[in-house]
Every structure is written in C-alpha cells, then in structure tokens.
Design a protein around this motif. Structure first.
Motif, mmCIF file in Angstrom:
data_model
loop_
_atom_site.group_PDB
_atom_site.id
_atom_site.type_symbol
_atom_site.label_atom_id
_atom_site.label_comp_id
_atom_site.label_asym_id
_atom_site.label_seq_id
_atom_site.Cartn_x
_atom_site.Cartn_y
_atom_site.Cartn_z
ATOM 1 N N PRO A 90 0.814 -1.218 0.000
ATOM 2 C CA PRO A 90 0.000 0.000 0.000
ATOM 3 C C PRO A 90 0.848 1.269 0.000
ATOM 4 O O PRO A 90 1.777 1.409 0.797
ATOM 5 N N GLY A 91 0.528 2.164 -0.912
ATOM 6 C CA GLY A 91 1.201 3.453 -0.990
ATOM 7 C C GLY A 91 2.463 3.468 -1.823
ATOM 8 O O GLY A 91 3.004 4.543 -2.111
ATOM 9 N N ALA A 92 2.952 2.296 -2.243
ATOM 10 C CA ALA A 92 4.201 2.260 -3.015
ATOM 11 C C ALA A 92 4.052 2.990 -4.343
ATOM 12 O O ALA A 92 4.973 3.684 -4.789
ATOM 13 N N ASP A 93 2.891 2.852 -4.983
ATOM 14 C CA ASP A 93 2.693 3.511 -6.277
ATOM 15 C C ASP A 93 2.745 5.025 -6.139
ATOM 16 O O ASP A 93 3.374 5.717 -6.955
ATOM 17 N N ARG A 94 2.139 5.561 -5.097
ATOM 18 C CA ARG A 94 2.152 7.016 -4.903
ATOM 19 C C ARG A 94 3.555 7.515 -4.563
ATOM 20 O O ARG A 94 3.941 8.614 -4.974
ATOM 21 N N TYR A 95 4.312 6.724 -3.829
ATOM 22 C CA TYR A 95 5.683 7.109 -3.502
ATOM 23 C C TYR A 95 6.529 7.187 -4.773
ATOM 24 O O TYR A 95 7.279 8.151 -4.976
ATOM 25 N N LEU A 96 6.393 6.194 -5.635
ATOM 26 C CA LEU A 96 7.139 6.197 -6.894
ATOM 27 C C LEU A 96 6.746 7.391 -7.758
ATOM 28 O O LEU A 96 7.602 8.060 -8.350
ATOM 29 N N GLN A 97 5.457 7.658 -7.823
ATOM 30 C CA GLN A 97 4.975 8.794 -8.614
ATOM 31 C C GLN A 97 5.528 10.111 -8.080
ATOM 32 O O GLN A 97 5.893 11.005 -8.854
ATOM 33 N N ALA A 98 5.605 10.228 -6.752
ATOM 34 C CA ALA A 98 6.122 11.453 -6.145
ATOM 35 C C ALA A 98 7.598 11.651 -6.491
ATOM 36 O O ALA A 98 8.034 12.770 -6.788
#
Length: 213
Positions: A90-98
């Motif tokens: 959870p949240g890994a995709d948003r971290y990568l996008q950031a």
C-alpha cells in the motif's frame, strides 16, 4: 529522501511477496520427497539467485536435473503468483509517482528473474515508473555481493553516494551500505525480527509507504 537516483528492490520492498518465496523452497522440496534437514539449506539460499538456490538444492539433496531446470520448475510456481495474486504494498505507487514528479530516476534491482519481475510490475501498473529492471542473474550473483548495485548505478549514470538503495532484507541493505550507497530500509513483516538491526544500519527507514510521502 532527496536522492535523484534510486534503486528499488522488488520482493518485500515494493510488493508483498516474501511469504510466497518463504514457502516456495520448502514446498518444492516436499514435492521432491525432501522433508529432512531442510531449514539450514533454506536459510543459506536467502541471498542467492534462483539458479544458485537450485544448485544448492541439487548438491544438498541429490536432486536430479540441472540448476537451470530446477530453477525453471520453481520459476513456474512463482509465475502463477506473480500473474495472479502478489499485491503491491500500500502506498508504493504514490511514492514512486512522487519521486518521478520531482525528476528522480528509478530502476529495479531484484533477485527475481527479470521476466517474472516485469510480469508482476506490469500487472500492478508500476513498471513504467522505472527506466529498467535488472536481475541479479544478469550480473552472476545475489545481493550478498555489490555487483548488482554497481551495475544499476552504472546504467543510471550515478555514483553510489548519490544513489539511494531501497531494501527490506538486512543482508542486502548491508551490502549496499558497505558499497557506499545511501541505504533506505523498508519494513516487511517477514523480516520484522531484524527491524531494529535495520534501523541501526540504514541511513533512513520506511515502515509504511503511505507515511513516507
């Protein structure tokens, strides 16, 4: 984390797959009729590539086949999990996008064979966040040696000190740290017993991707 070059481990770091891997060796050996003296060997394979693990299984338990054929059998089991049910943390995709939004350059360096890693990350919709995927098989050794980190940095065009290595496994984080990389320890429940050791070793730690932004 302010580094512009980032090397991500996959299993246990980006995806919640270590439980599958922990069961794989034991289940595979059981299918071959091997149930005794298994645990010490399973401990030894943790830093190894799939082919290295297969070679150790052959040596330890007199299995028939080559390291390549045994590795292919194990890969076939994991292939199904990567195709169907291994989840993104959870949240890994948003971290990568950031990271990408501020111009960081990202890659994956994994002990998992590259076709399986790509299959998994494409299904989860994050493969396009990375410039390339690099398997330890491509450099001939696991993360108990720094080769895969150095090769990833070479491809990114970065120096180790300017490059963050994200790892959940303490042995891999230690290898990266000793090789001069900025080390980010990522929590995984399958290695929870060594989290305090990780917090002492790593330059930075992430317990939950959702809280790291």
């Amino acid at each position: 984390m302010d580094k512009q070059f980032c090397i991500f481990d996959m299993d246990g770091t980006l995806v919640d797959s270590m439980g599958y891997w922990k069961r794989l060796g034991r289940e595979f050996l059981a299918q071959k009729g091997v149930t005794e003296n298994v645990e010490p060997v399973l401990e030894r394979i943790k830093p190894m590539t799939m082919t290295e693990s297969a070679a150790l299984f052959i040596e330890s338990f007199a299995l028939s086949g080559t390291p390549e054929s045994i590795a292919a059998e194990m890969n076939a089991v994991m292939d199904e999990h990567y195709r169907r049910d291994v989840p993104l943390k959870p949240g890994a995709d948003r971290y990568l996008q950031a990271l990408r939004s501020r111009g960081a350059r990202l890659c994956v360096a994994t002990a998992t064979p590259e076709p399986l890693a790509r299959l998994c990350l494409e299904r989860l919709g994050v493969a396009d966040q990375f410039e390339f995927l690099l398997s330890c098989d491509a450099v001939g050794g696991g993360k108990d040696r720094p080769d895969v980190f150095f090769e990833a940095a070479r491809r990114l065009g970065s120096a180790p000190a300017d490059t963050a290595a994200f790892e959940d496994a303490i042995y891999a984080a230690r290898t990266a740290k000793q090789a001069g990389f900025y080390t980010v320890g990522v929590y995984d429940e399958n290695s929870a017993g060594r989290w305090m050791e990780m917090t002492a070793l790593a330059d930075e730690t992430i317990r939950d991707w959702r809280e790291a932004l």
